[in-house]
Scaffold this active site. Structure first.
Site, PDB file in Angstrom:
ATOM      1  N   HIS A 267       0.835  -1.204   0.000  1.00  0.00           N
ATOM      2  CA  HIS A 267       0.000   0.000   0.000  1.00  0.00           C
ATOM      3  C   HIS A 267       0.875   1.263   0.000  1.00  0.00           C
ATOM      4  O   HIS A 267       0.735   2.131  -0.866  1.00  0.00           O
ATOM      5  CB  HIS A 267      -0.917  -0.001   1.232  1.00  0.00           C
ATOM      6  CG  HIS A 267      -1.784   1.215   1.348  1.00  0.00           C
ATOM      7  ND1 HIS A 267      -3.083   1.240   0.906  1.00  0.00           N
ATOM      8  CD2 HIS A 267      -1.540   2.446   1.847  1.00  0.00           C
ATOM      9  CE1 HIS A 267      -3.601   2.443   1.125  1.00  0.00           C
ATOM     10  NE2 HIS A 267      -2.681   3.202   1.695  1.00  0.00           N
ATOM     11  N   GLU A 268       1.784   1.336   0.950  1.00  0.00           N
ATOM     12  CA  GLU A 268       2.628   2.538   1.049  1.00  0.00           C
ATOM     13  C   GLU A 268       3.547   2.652  -0.168  1.00  0.00           C
ATOM     14  O   GLU A 268       3.851   3.752  -0.619  1.00  0.00           O
ATOM     15  CB  GLU A 268       3.437   2.535   2.352  1.00  0.00           C
ATOM     16  CG  GLU A 268       2.607   2.499   3.637  1.00  0.00           C
ATOM     17  CD  GLU A 268       1.530   3.576   3.741  1.00  0.00           C
ATOM     18  OE1 GLU A 268       1.701   4.658   3.153  1.00  0.00           O
ATOM     19  OE2 GLU A 268       0.497   3.321   4.401  1.00  0.00           O
TER      20      GLU A 268
HETATM   21 MG    MG Z   1      -3.085   5.426   2.208  1.00  0.00          MG
END
Ligand code: MG
Length: 497
Positions: A267-268
């Protein structure tokens, strides 16, 4: 040359000091969340407040504002120059609208509220947090009034996080999602093909080994670790950039249920990729960053959900998991796929699967709107939350921690932020269909040609930074802006077929 207009060039000269303060403050934030000793927060808070004030003063320098206003009247600015003027006008408008007493009051209240919220959550005591929450909604309402609004005070708050987003947009999107998601959730649960839980969720891992897995995945995704980026640990995973050449992500290791740390990293990474792929010519300018929270979240959810939770990706990462985690030998790639995609109505938003996730946003948005107008009293929020949760997902929180006290956002004064998560989910799904058509996305994932996917993102979205307003950028890139159809189609195809 990207910037040619002499007026815009002068603006950018004068802007550099603002960029430099931003650079320093980002580094300070990163440090606060990673390596700063605990008591360091005292001096850090003072330094941050002073620097924010200086930033405001520099932004509102009369000669600077005058230059921006003058440039705004030019008709023949190119897209980048126009972007610079648009972004600065917006920052100036917001900075000017909010009186210093309100800014100071917000800073004071939220600083205390964050501490009280943590304690209230642990002690399951809503009354402890209630006076702060009342104050925060009151200050948010005042903020909206100072910023100005037309149809709904919530409009002014939404715009702070997503340029130009209106309450009526959000209502329309969430209305469509509500009906369709309900059907999809019922369908997934009754079919029973996707499990509600998985044995791997209980299996512990060694942090060192999981770190190796995360780094290997980042390497495969071409994350330039140590060159232009880093991976560290923090209590809550986040991405921050000091500029185009220094973008950092964090994760956390809980020691059990390895997908949690793995998906936070993916995600990051999606957020970081956006920053890393911005055109270097936009460095040190107001458009050298992501355009909005919604578009940013679209990039992270795309990598986390659309790619990371796909069958093709599982096949691809399986050997890495197998090599580093002993217990994987008892599971097939198909087992791992279902482990990555459990679906279950649950209380906590951050742990929600991609099918039920947007219901959590729907609930918060509805509640914020009513609290801002005063249609619902803060003291009635817990009950309202629980009733609505039961209606949406058929489960009723037993504690405030499972309900109204679960998120940090309100204690930080972030009212109007939640909808951007759903915007991100929609953007991710729309990107999926656009890429499937143009570059056969799934084949690219299956063969590990991630660079092709990243180049697509760079050329369509990332390289422009904040040159175009969010909706305009999205229409140019993927043909639609914030439309729920693709998200619904994606979820139905994945979970019901
Ligand atoms: Mg986010």
């Amino acid at each position: 040359m990207v910037f040619e207009n002499p007026l815009v060039k002068e603006i950018l000269e004068k802007y550099r000091v603002l960029w430099a303060i931003e650079h320093a403050m980002s580094l300070m934030s990163w440090d606060s969340e990673t390596y700063m000793p605990r008591e360091g927060y005292r001096d850090r808070a003072v330094a941050r407040a002073e620097l924010s004030l200086l930033q405001q003063q520099l932004l509102l320098r009369p000669e600077f504002v005058e230059l921006v206003e003058k440039a705004d009247k030019y008709e023949d600015l190119n897209d980048y120059e126009r972007g610079v003027v648009r972004v600065l006008k917006r920052s100036i408008r917001i900075a000017r609208a909010l009186p210093p007493w309100l800014v100071a009051e917000r800073a004071k209240v939220t600083q205390e509220a964050m501490v009280v919220w943590r304690e209230a959550r642990v002690r399951n005591d809503f009354d402890l947090f209630k006076p702060y929450l009342e104050k925060i909604f009151d200050l948010s309402r005042k903020t909206a009034d100072f910023l100005g609004w037309d149809k709904h005070p919530y409009d002014a708050l939404l715009d702070l996080y997503e340029e130009g987003l209106k309450t009526e947009d959000v209502d329309r999107i969430l209305g469509v999602l509500k009906t369709n998601l309900k059907q999809i959730i019922d369908g997934v649960l009754s079919k029973g093909m996707y499990p509600r839980e998985h044995p791997l969720e209980k299996i512990p891992y060694e942090t060192g080994k999981m770190e190796a897995v995360n780094k290997k995945i980042l390497e495969i995704l071409n994350y330039p670790i140590g060159v232009r980026s880093r991976l560290d640990t923090s209590a809550h995973p986040f991405t921050i950039d000091m500029g185009i050449n220094d973008v950092r992500i964090t994760t956390r290791y809980e020691g059990v249920d390895f997908k949690r740390t793995m998906f936070s990293v993916i995600h990051e990474f999606g957020h970081a990729l956006y920053q890393l792929q911005i055109d270097p010519a936009l460095s040190y300018t107001p458009i050298g960053g992501g355009v909005s929270l919604g578009v940013h979240e679209g990039q992270s959810r795309f990598w986390e959900n659309i790619i990371g939770r796909s069958r093709e990706f599982v096949e691809f990462v399986y050997p890495i998991l197998r090599e580093n985690l002993d217990f994987i030998k008892d599971y097939t790639p198909s087992d791992i796929y279902y482990y990555f995609n459990t679906v279950k109505p649950s209380f906590i938003r951050v742990d929600a699967d991609e099918v039920t996730y947007n219901m959590h946003i729907l609930l918060r948005t509805e509640l914020e709107k009513l609290a801002i107008t005063g249609e619902i009293k803060v003291s009635d929020l817990p009950e309202f939350w629980n009733d609505y949760m039961e209606k949406l997902l058929g489960i009723r929180p037993r504690t405030y921690g499972e309900g109204v006290l679960q998120d940090i956002h309100w204690s930080m004064g972030s009212v109007g932020y939640f909808p951007t998560y759903t915007l991100g989910n929609m953007v991710a799904a729309s990107m999926r269909y656009a890429m499937e058509k143009e570059i056969k996305l799934r084949e690219r994932v299956a063969s590990g040609e991630f660079e092709t996917i990243q180049n697509w993102q760079k050329d369509r979205i990332h390289k422009y930074g904040a040159t175009y307003p969010p909706k305009e950028l999205l229409r140019k890139a993927i043909g639609v802006d914030y439309e729920p159809e693709h998200l619904i189609r994606y979820l139905a195809e994945k979970y019901l077929k």
